[in-house]
Design an enzyme around this catalytic site. Structure first.
Site, PDB file in Angstrom:
ATOM      1  N   CYS A 140      -9.727  14.418 -24.406  1.00  0.00           N
ATOM      2  CA  CYS A 140      -9.316  13.011 -24.310  1.00  0.00           C
ATOM      3  C   CYS A 140      -9.569  12.507 -22.895  1.00  0.00           C
ATOM      4  CB  CYS A 140      -7.842  12.861 -24.689  1.00  0.00           C
ATOM      5  SG  CYS A 140      -7.355  11.169 -25.069  1.00  0.00           S
TER       6      CYS A 140
ATOM      7  N   CYS B  49     -13.899  11.765 -28.999  1.00  0.00           N
ATOM      8  CA  CYS B  49     -13.139  11.581 -30.237  1.00  0.00           C
ATOM      9  C   CYS B  49     -13.795  12.298 -31.413  1.00  0.00           C
ATOM     10  CB  CYS B  49     -13.001  10.089 -30.548  1.00  0.00           C
ATOM     11  SG  CYS B  49     -12.085   9.148 -29.308  1.00  0.00           S
TER      12      CYS B  49
ATOM     13  N   CYS C 220      -5.244   9.290 -34.865  1.00  0.00           N
ATOM     14  CA  CYS C 220      -4.992   8.653 -33.570  1.00  0.00           C
ATOM     15  C   CYS C 220      -5.314   7.164 -33.674  1.00  0.00           C
ATOM     16  CB  CYS C 220      -5.837   9.311 -32.488  1.00  0.00           C
ATOM     17  SG  CYS C 220      -5.658   8.529 -30.852  1.00  0.00           S
TER      18      CYS C 220
ATOM     19  N   CYS D  55     -12.347  15.740 -31.626  1.00  0.00           N
ATOM     20  CA  CYS D  55     -10.885  15.823 -31.585  1.00  0.00           C
ATOM     21  C   CYS D  55     -10.353  15.960 -32.999  1.00  0.00           C
ATOM     22  CB  CYS D  55     -10.301  14.584 -30.912  1.00  0.00           C
ATOM     23  SG  CYS D  55      -8.495  14.587 -30.823  1.00  0.00           S
TER      24      CYS D  55
ATOM     25  N   LYS E 102       6.861  12.852 -10.285  1.00  0.00           N
ATOM     26  CA  LYS E 102       6.081  13.835 -11.037  1.00  0.00           C
ATOM     27  C   LYS E 102       6.093  15.187 -10.330  1.00  0.00           C
ATOM     28  CE  LYS E 102       1.934  14.650 -10.228  1.00  0.00           C
ATOM     29  NZ  LYS E 102       0.487  14.653  -9.950  1.00  0.00           N
TER      30      LYS E 102
END
Length: 423
Positions: free
Chosen positions: A343, A350, A359, A353, A273
């Site tokens: 998130c 949620c 989702c 969102c 990463k």
């Protein structure tokens, strides 16, 4: 004579002519046959020789009519019988024409070849696939993935997440030389592991004030360096990694960081990463997707992976299979900020969102048991910027909670038992 076949040789071309019942393989027959037709086309005995030959064959077979021919095989490297000049006699021409017709039929391998001639075998070749299946795998990609991505862009349009102000792109000195800037980008990425961006940004400010260069890091003792980067996660281990990495950069790369992923992952404390993010930020080259815990978590929640993954490296490989390359640099910035604000790893928001209706994990990712009021986890979940994002940090928080709980000693138990008895 032996059974099953005879050999007719004309004009230097060998023709295997099989006749059921008998085979002519005597030297006299071969010599006689060779004298019938020469390469120049002139017959030694003329048409009479060819006629006598046919009569002998007819009498030896014991039949009055011509025997029906069977399949013939001719060696590929030799010229065809049809190339014989037209000056040969009529009887020989008939035999040659008949042999030419037979050569066009399916060839077979004769088991009993004449004496003095090698047996010809058919060469069978198989298609080589080296174990690779011939079935083409279909390109997989999640259904309607562009719409959730556009909604995430809309939610990230304000650019007010911690990664936007204190990420690796904001922690280096823009006035420093290019080599020093690249080193500071790498240092900020190493410190950001298992650490919130706010803590990483504060540590980088102290390091830059002290002098964040390869030479200064090597000249600073471990205790002083630890005080500068404290309280980043695993700061003692990172002090060791900073020293080892700085020494390796000075020894092998002239004080600069490597410009390849392979060279970056060789450095102590640098993983895939960090390597891909360093290539993108420091060298402006997109080599792969930088997948951290936020990208790993959100990709699984949105169903953007062909199968569920257990670690960020698996997520990176599956994302790179279908995500267009022009989005590899943007996806880390989008999902990290989205994971810091909306998130969340625990108790995701949620209800606010924009993807809550599409989702597959909406309103399902929150834990069943909520933390007690007043505990460190409850305080961190109240604000998006103070969320524990790594599993190791959550374990450390649990250990701190256990230490802070009041313990019940044996004396207090005795006192309780006495009070109950007195009552």
């Amino acid at each position: 004579m032996s059974t099953s076949m005879f050999l007719l040789v004309c004009c230097g071309t060998r023709v295997f002519h099989a006749v059921p019942g008998f085979t002519m393989n005597s030297p006299y027959f071969v010599q006689t046959c060779r004298s019938v037709v020469t390469r120049s086309g002139a017959g030694a005995a003329g048409g009479a020789a060819a006629g006598s030959l046919r009569s002998k064959l007819t009498r030896s077979a014991g039949v009055g009519a011509a025997v029906p021919p069977v399949e013939v095989k001719v060696e590929a490297e030799e010229p065809k019988v049809s190339s014989v000049p037209s000056t040969t006699t009529g009887s020989c021409n008939e035999v040659i024409q008949q042999a030419t017709v037979l050569m066009k039929t399916e060839t077979v391998v004769l088991q009993n070849s004449p004496r003095g001639h090698k047996r010809t075998h058919l060469k069978v070749e198989y298609d080589r696939n080296d174990g690779v299946s011939s079935v083409k795998t279909e390109h997989w990609e999640p259904l309607n993935w562009k719409k959730p991505l556009e909604l995430i862009r809309e939610m990230r349009s304000s650019r007010d997440a911690p990664v936007d102000n204190m990420g690796a792109e904001k922690c280096y000195d823009r006035k420093a030389p290019a080599q020093v800037r690249r080193f500071q980008v790498l240092v900020s990425l190493m410190l950001s592991s298992q650490t919130k961006d706010q803590v990483t940004g504060a540590a980088m400010q102290k390091l830059r004030a002290h002098g964040c260069t390869v030479e200064n890091i090597l000249a600073t003792d471990d205790e002083t360096l630890g005080k500068l980067i404290y309280p980043v996660g695993f700061w003692r281990t990172k002090v060791k990694y900073l020293k080892l990495t700085s020494a390796m950069l000075q020894r092998e790369f002239g004080g600069d960081i490597p410009n390849t992923v392979e060279g970056l992952v060789r450095l102590p404390g640098v993983g895939p990463k960090m390597a891909h993010l360093a290539m993108d930020i420091a060298w402006d080259q997109v080599s792969g997707i930088g997948v951290d815990t936020h990208v790993h978590r959100i990709s699984n929640r949105l169903g953007w992976l062909r199968k569920p993954t257990k670690n960020p490296e698996e997520t990176r490989k599956l994302l790179e299979e279908w995500l267009p390359r022009e989005l590899w640099s943007e996806i880390n910035w989008l999902l990290v900020g989205f994971g810091q604000q909306v998130c969340l790893p625990v108790n995701p928001l949620c209800s606010v969102c924009l993807n809550q209706y599409s989702c597959p994990s909406a309103h399902k990712s929150s834990p069943v048991k909520r933390p007690k009021s007043g505990s460190p986890r409850a305080q961190s979940s109240s604000s998006p910027c103070k969320v524990k994002t790594e599993p190791e940090q959550e374990i450390a928080t649990k250990n701190e909670m256990i230490k802070q709980e009041p313990t019940c000693t044996s004396t207090s138990r005795r006192r309780r038992i006495k009070t109950k008895v007195n009552r």
